[in-house]
Write a protein that holds these residues in place. Structure first.
Motif, mmCIF file in Angstrom:
data_model
loop_
_atom_site.group_PDB
_atom_site.id
_atom_site.type_symbol
_atom_site.label_atom_id
_atom_site.label_comp_id
_atom_site.label_asym_id
_atom_site.label_seq_id
_atom_site.Cartn_x
_atom_site.Cartn_y
_atom_site.Cartn_z
ATOM 1 N N LEU A 72 27.078 30.713 29.948
ATOM 2 C CA LEU A 72 26.729 29.582 29.100
ATOM 3 C C LEU A 72 27.943 28.679 28.950
ATOM 4 O O LEU A 72 29.081 29.111 29.131
ATOM 5 C CB LEU A 72 26.291 30.079 27.712
ATOM 6 N N THR A 73 27.705 27.436 28.607
ATOM 7 C CA THR A 73 28.823 26.540 28.305
ATOM 8 C C THR A 73 29.328 26.828 26.897
ATOM 9 O O THR A 73 28.629 27.440 26.074
ATOM 10 C CB THR A 73 28.391 25.073 28.387
ATOM 11 N N ARG A 74 30.526 26.384 26.605
ATOM 12 C CA ARG A 74 31.060 26.580 25.258
ATOM 13 C C ARG A 74 30.190 25.887 24.216
ATOM 14 O O ARG A 74 29.975 26.420 23.123
ATOM 15 C CB ARG A 74 32.505 26.074 25.193
ATOM 16 N N GLU A 97 33.438 38.506 30.675
ATOM 17 C CA GLU A 97 32.345 37.702 30.132
ATOM 18 C C GLU A 97 32.863 36.487 29.365
ATOM 19 O O GLU A 97 32.350 35.370 29.532
ATOM 20 C CB GLU A 97 31.468 38.582 29.234
ATOM 21 N N GLN A 98 33.867 36.693 28.536
ATOM 22 C CA GLN A 98 34.367 35.559 27.751
ATOM 23 C C GLN A 98 35.112 34.574 28.652
ATOM 24 O O GLN A 98 35.073 33.362 28.418
ATOM 25 C CB GLN A 98 35.261 36.054 26.612
ATOM 26 N N THR A 99 35.721 35.080 29.720
ATOM 27 C CA THR A 99 36.380 34.180 30.669
ATOM 28 C C THR A 99 35.354 33.372 31.452
ATOM 29 O O THR A 99 35.531 32.174 31.677
ATOM 30 C CB THR A 99 37.261 34.985 31.635
ATOM 31 N N THR A 100 34.251 34.028 31.862
ATOM 32 C CA THR A 100 33.216 33.348 32.640
ATOM 33 C C THR A 100 32.660 32.140 31.913
ATOM 34 O O THR A 100 32.371 31.102 32.522
ATOM 35 C CB THR A 100 32.070 34.331 32.970
ATOM 36 N N SER A 101 32.513 32.249 30.599
ATOM 37 C CA SER A 101 31.974 31.135 29.822
ATOM 38 C C SER A 101 33.061 30.206 29.286
ATOM 39 O O SER A 101 32.769 29.324 28.482
ATOM 40 C CB SER A 101 31.137 31.674 28.656
ATOM 41 N N GLY A 102 34.280 30.405 29.722
ATOM 42 C CA GLY A 102 35.347 29.482 29.355
ATOM 43 C C GLY A 102 35.878 29.644 27.950
ATOM 44 O O GLY A 102 36.595 28.768 27.447
#
Length: 618
Positions: A154-156, A110-115
């Motif tokens: 989501l975007t950062r 999940e944290q990788t998906t949103s960068g």
């Protein structure tokens, strides 16, 4: 709330729809196997799966949606300590666990998906500061479903903006919001685990985004609002016309047989059925918005039937009756004082006097119509009136615009009635005098009289099931910090599912106002500005909606609508019933934060198709 309506078996859906997951292996598992199959869905909290196994219905969970609701119910019924333990089991966003690479596989994904694993030094520093501030304020980590409402991340910047906004919340609200985001995280993980893609809901979600913003990022919004990044579409503007053209295009692409813009600016699509003499089903909602509004109010009720018709058309399936979808041109009353212009044309109740109403620039409605190519005449508008005998009724899908479904962790709700409402504007007249030299027992304070009325209205509404009462305007003209208010303007809005309950509240509010003013030695003026009758849902259509929801494995929870909708106008000439879809961000509406998830949108489309299937056989 009213009890759920009777259950009904699932109806046949069109062939070719994306399949729902097979839960047979999960339902057949013993406790250990059940918990193992759901390991990692809720972070470090196997007790949730254990209780869901113990509470599983006979025959197991009928659908993935049913499982999601059951897991959320376990958490909702848990103790506060257990809920806080669940929240604290989650890692910080871009926190120490991410840096040390000790996240669970699910959290890493999940944290990788949103960068978040590729933050710039500035973004990482901002997140670290926000994490520290949030923990200091609330005592638990900030929880956000970073894969977002569509499920693809989501975007950062969106994450940082949401983080900063929620820092201002209260502990009780923020704890509930963390749990809601945990359920969204679990929902996406369950989708991944069981191979489910809410493709129908993604189509709905994408329509909402595309009708709000062009592919190049420019807003489809009125001048001034577009430049500010705010969604505002009012009747007859260039943005309004752009929405009409986009909806026309989509209706053609979804397989409608006839598509047109009518004399009042509604976009009308007809999907022909097998029997042209059978009574039609009418559905739809509005595409105009309030100023700086959201993407789903009204518009969701257009996108859901569009996606449903597309599924029918692609499957080569026709209904026994015509399905007419109307994207109503106006409902909000933002540019002109009249509301429900679009649906009033269909009911034959378009007031000729509206054509001479002017907007803030002095442009009459008839002229505004002609400027965008509409006739602007009563003759043309009157010709749009529908013959109620040719229709089975009107159904409308709508975002709830409230917190009830969100708080109950339910994606869909069946509307029992649209509340009747009465609105007033008034003024209390007292005596303006010196705040320092006038003793308390010598004052005639106009503002306190209205404040006392507001508290009385609140108490009275609390005693009436499903009623609401609001004093939304409380204004002291020329008020000063050292002057006892001599005048106070106010508004009064009373709503209830039955006209009798609404009127009883009005009578009591009037009596309270007279009593308060006599006791305080002030006078009042009160003018009724609007009266709208309650619109109870048609029993048969409401039962069909309930059965459609239950066919998806969900409870058919019923609730009234406190807001007005196009359905309440159609109610005046034909049967109507509505379906509510849960709104995110605590159910906020008329606000840029208004949102739904792709999963809830998918369920709404499937419920609509179930409704059509039931009507096709009844």
């Amino acid at each position: 709330m009213p009890p759920a309506l009777p259950t009904a078996p699932p109806a046949a859906l069109p062939p070719g729809l994306p399949p729902l997951p097979d839960l047979s292996a999960l339902n057949a598992a013993d406790l250990a196997g059940f918990v193992q199959q759901l390991a990692g869905i809720y972070e470090h909290s196997p007790w949730i799966a254990e209780r869901a196994w113990a509470q599983r219905p006979t025959g197991g969970y009928s659908s993935l949606a049913a499982l999601k609701v059951a897991l959320a119910a376990v958490v909702r019924e848990a103790s506060e300590a257990e809920q806080l333990g669940l929240i604290r089991a989650h890692p910080e966003l871009a926190g120490k666990a991410m840096v040390a690479r000790t996240l669970t596989a699910e959290s890493t994904n999940e944290q990788t998906t949103s960068g978040l694993t590729h933050c710039s030094p500035e973004e990482f520093a901002t997140l670290q500061r926000l994490n520290a501030d949030y923990n200091a304020r609330f005592g638990w980590p900030f929880i956000l479903a970073v894969r977002g409402p569509r499920g693809d991340g989501l975007t950062r910047q969106q994450i940082i903006d949401t983080f900063a906004r929620r820092l201002g919340g209260t502990p009780a609200f923020e704890r509930a919001e963390c749990l809601r985001n945990i359920h969204r995280i679990a929902e996406i993980r369950l989708n991944d685990r069981f191979g489910f893609d809410p493709v129908l809901g993604r189509q709905v979600w994408d329509c909402a985004e595309r009708l709000a913003r062009r592919p190049d990022g420019r807003w489809v919004s009125d001048p001034g609002f577009a430049e500010a990044g705010q969604l505002t579409v009012t009747y007859g503007t260039a943005a309004h016309q752009a929405c009409q053209q986009q909806l026309l295009l989509w209706m053609h692409e979804c397989g409608f047989d006839e598509v047109r813009i009518d004399a009042v600016g509604n976009v009308v699509g007809l999907y022909r059925g097998e029997d042209p003499t059978a009574p039609r089903l009418l559905t739809g909602s509005h595409f105009d918005t309030v100023r700086n509004g959201g993407r789903y109010d009204g518009r969701l009720g257009i996108f859901v039937p569009l996606v449903a018709v597309r599924a029918l058309w692609q499957a080569g399936r026709r209904l026994p009756f015509d399905l007419e979808v109307v994207a109503f041109a106006e409902e909000e009353g933002q540019r002109f004082a009249a509301t429900f212009l679009g649906s009033s044309a269909l009911t034959g109740q378009f007031n000729p006097a509206w054509l001479t109403q002017t907007d803030a620039q002095g442009i009459p409605l008839a002229q505004a119509m002609r400027e965008v190519g509409l006739p602007g005449t009563m003759a043309a508008i009157a010709a749009e009136a529908r013959d109620p005998t040719r229709y089975r009724g009107f159904v409308e899908v709508h975002i709830e615009q409230g917190p009830v479904l969100n708080q109950l962790d339910l994606p869909l709700g069946v509307v029992s009635a649209i509340n009747g409402s009465r609105r007033f504007t008034g003024e209390v007249l007292g005596t303006a005098c010196h705040a320092g030299t006038t003793p308390m027992d010598r004052r005639h304070d106009a503002a306190l009289a209205v404040a006392e009325l507001a508290l009385a209205v609140e108490a009275r509404a609390r005693r009436t099931p499903e009623a609401v009462g609001t004093v939304g305007i409380l204004e002291v003209p020329g008020g000063s910090i050292n002057v006892v208010p001599g005048r106070c303007r106010f508004s009064l809005d009373l709503r209830a599912p039955q006209n009798s309950a609404r009127d009883a509240m009005v009578d009591e509010a009037m009596a309270q106002l007279r009593t308060i003013c006599e006791r305080r030695g002030v006078s009042f003026q009160l003018t009724e500005t609007m009266s709208a009758a309650a619109a109870p849902s048609d029993g048969a259509l409401q039962a069909h909606w309930a059965a459609a929801v239950q066919a998806l494995g969900l409870p058919a929870f019923t609730l009234p609508s406190g807001a007005g909708h196009d359905a309440m106008k159609l109610h005046e000439v034909m049967p109507q019933a509505m379906l509510f879809v849960r709104g995110g961000n605590a159910g906020i509406s008329h606000n840029p934060l208004e949102t739904v998830t792709a999963d809830d949108g998918d369920l709404a489309v499937r419920a609509f198709l179930q409704l059509l299937a039931r009507l096709a056989t009844s």
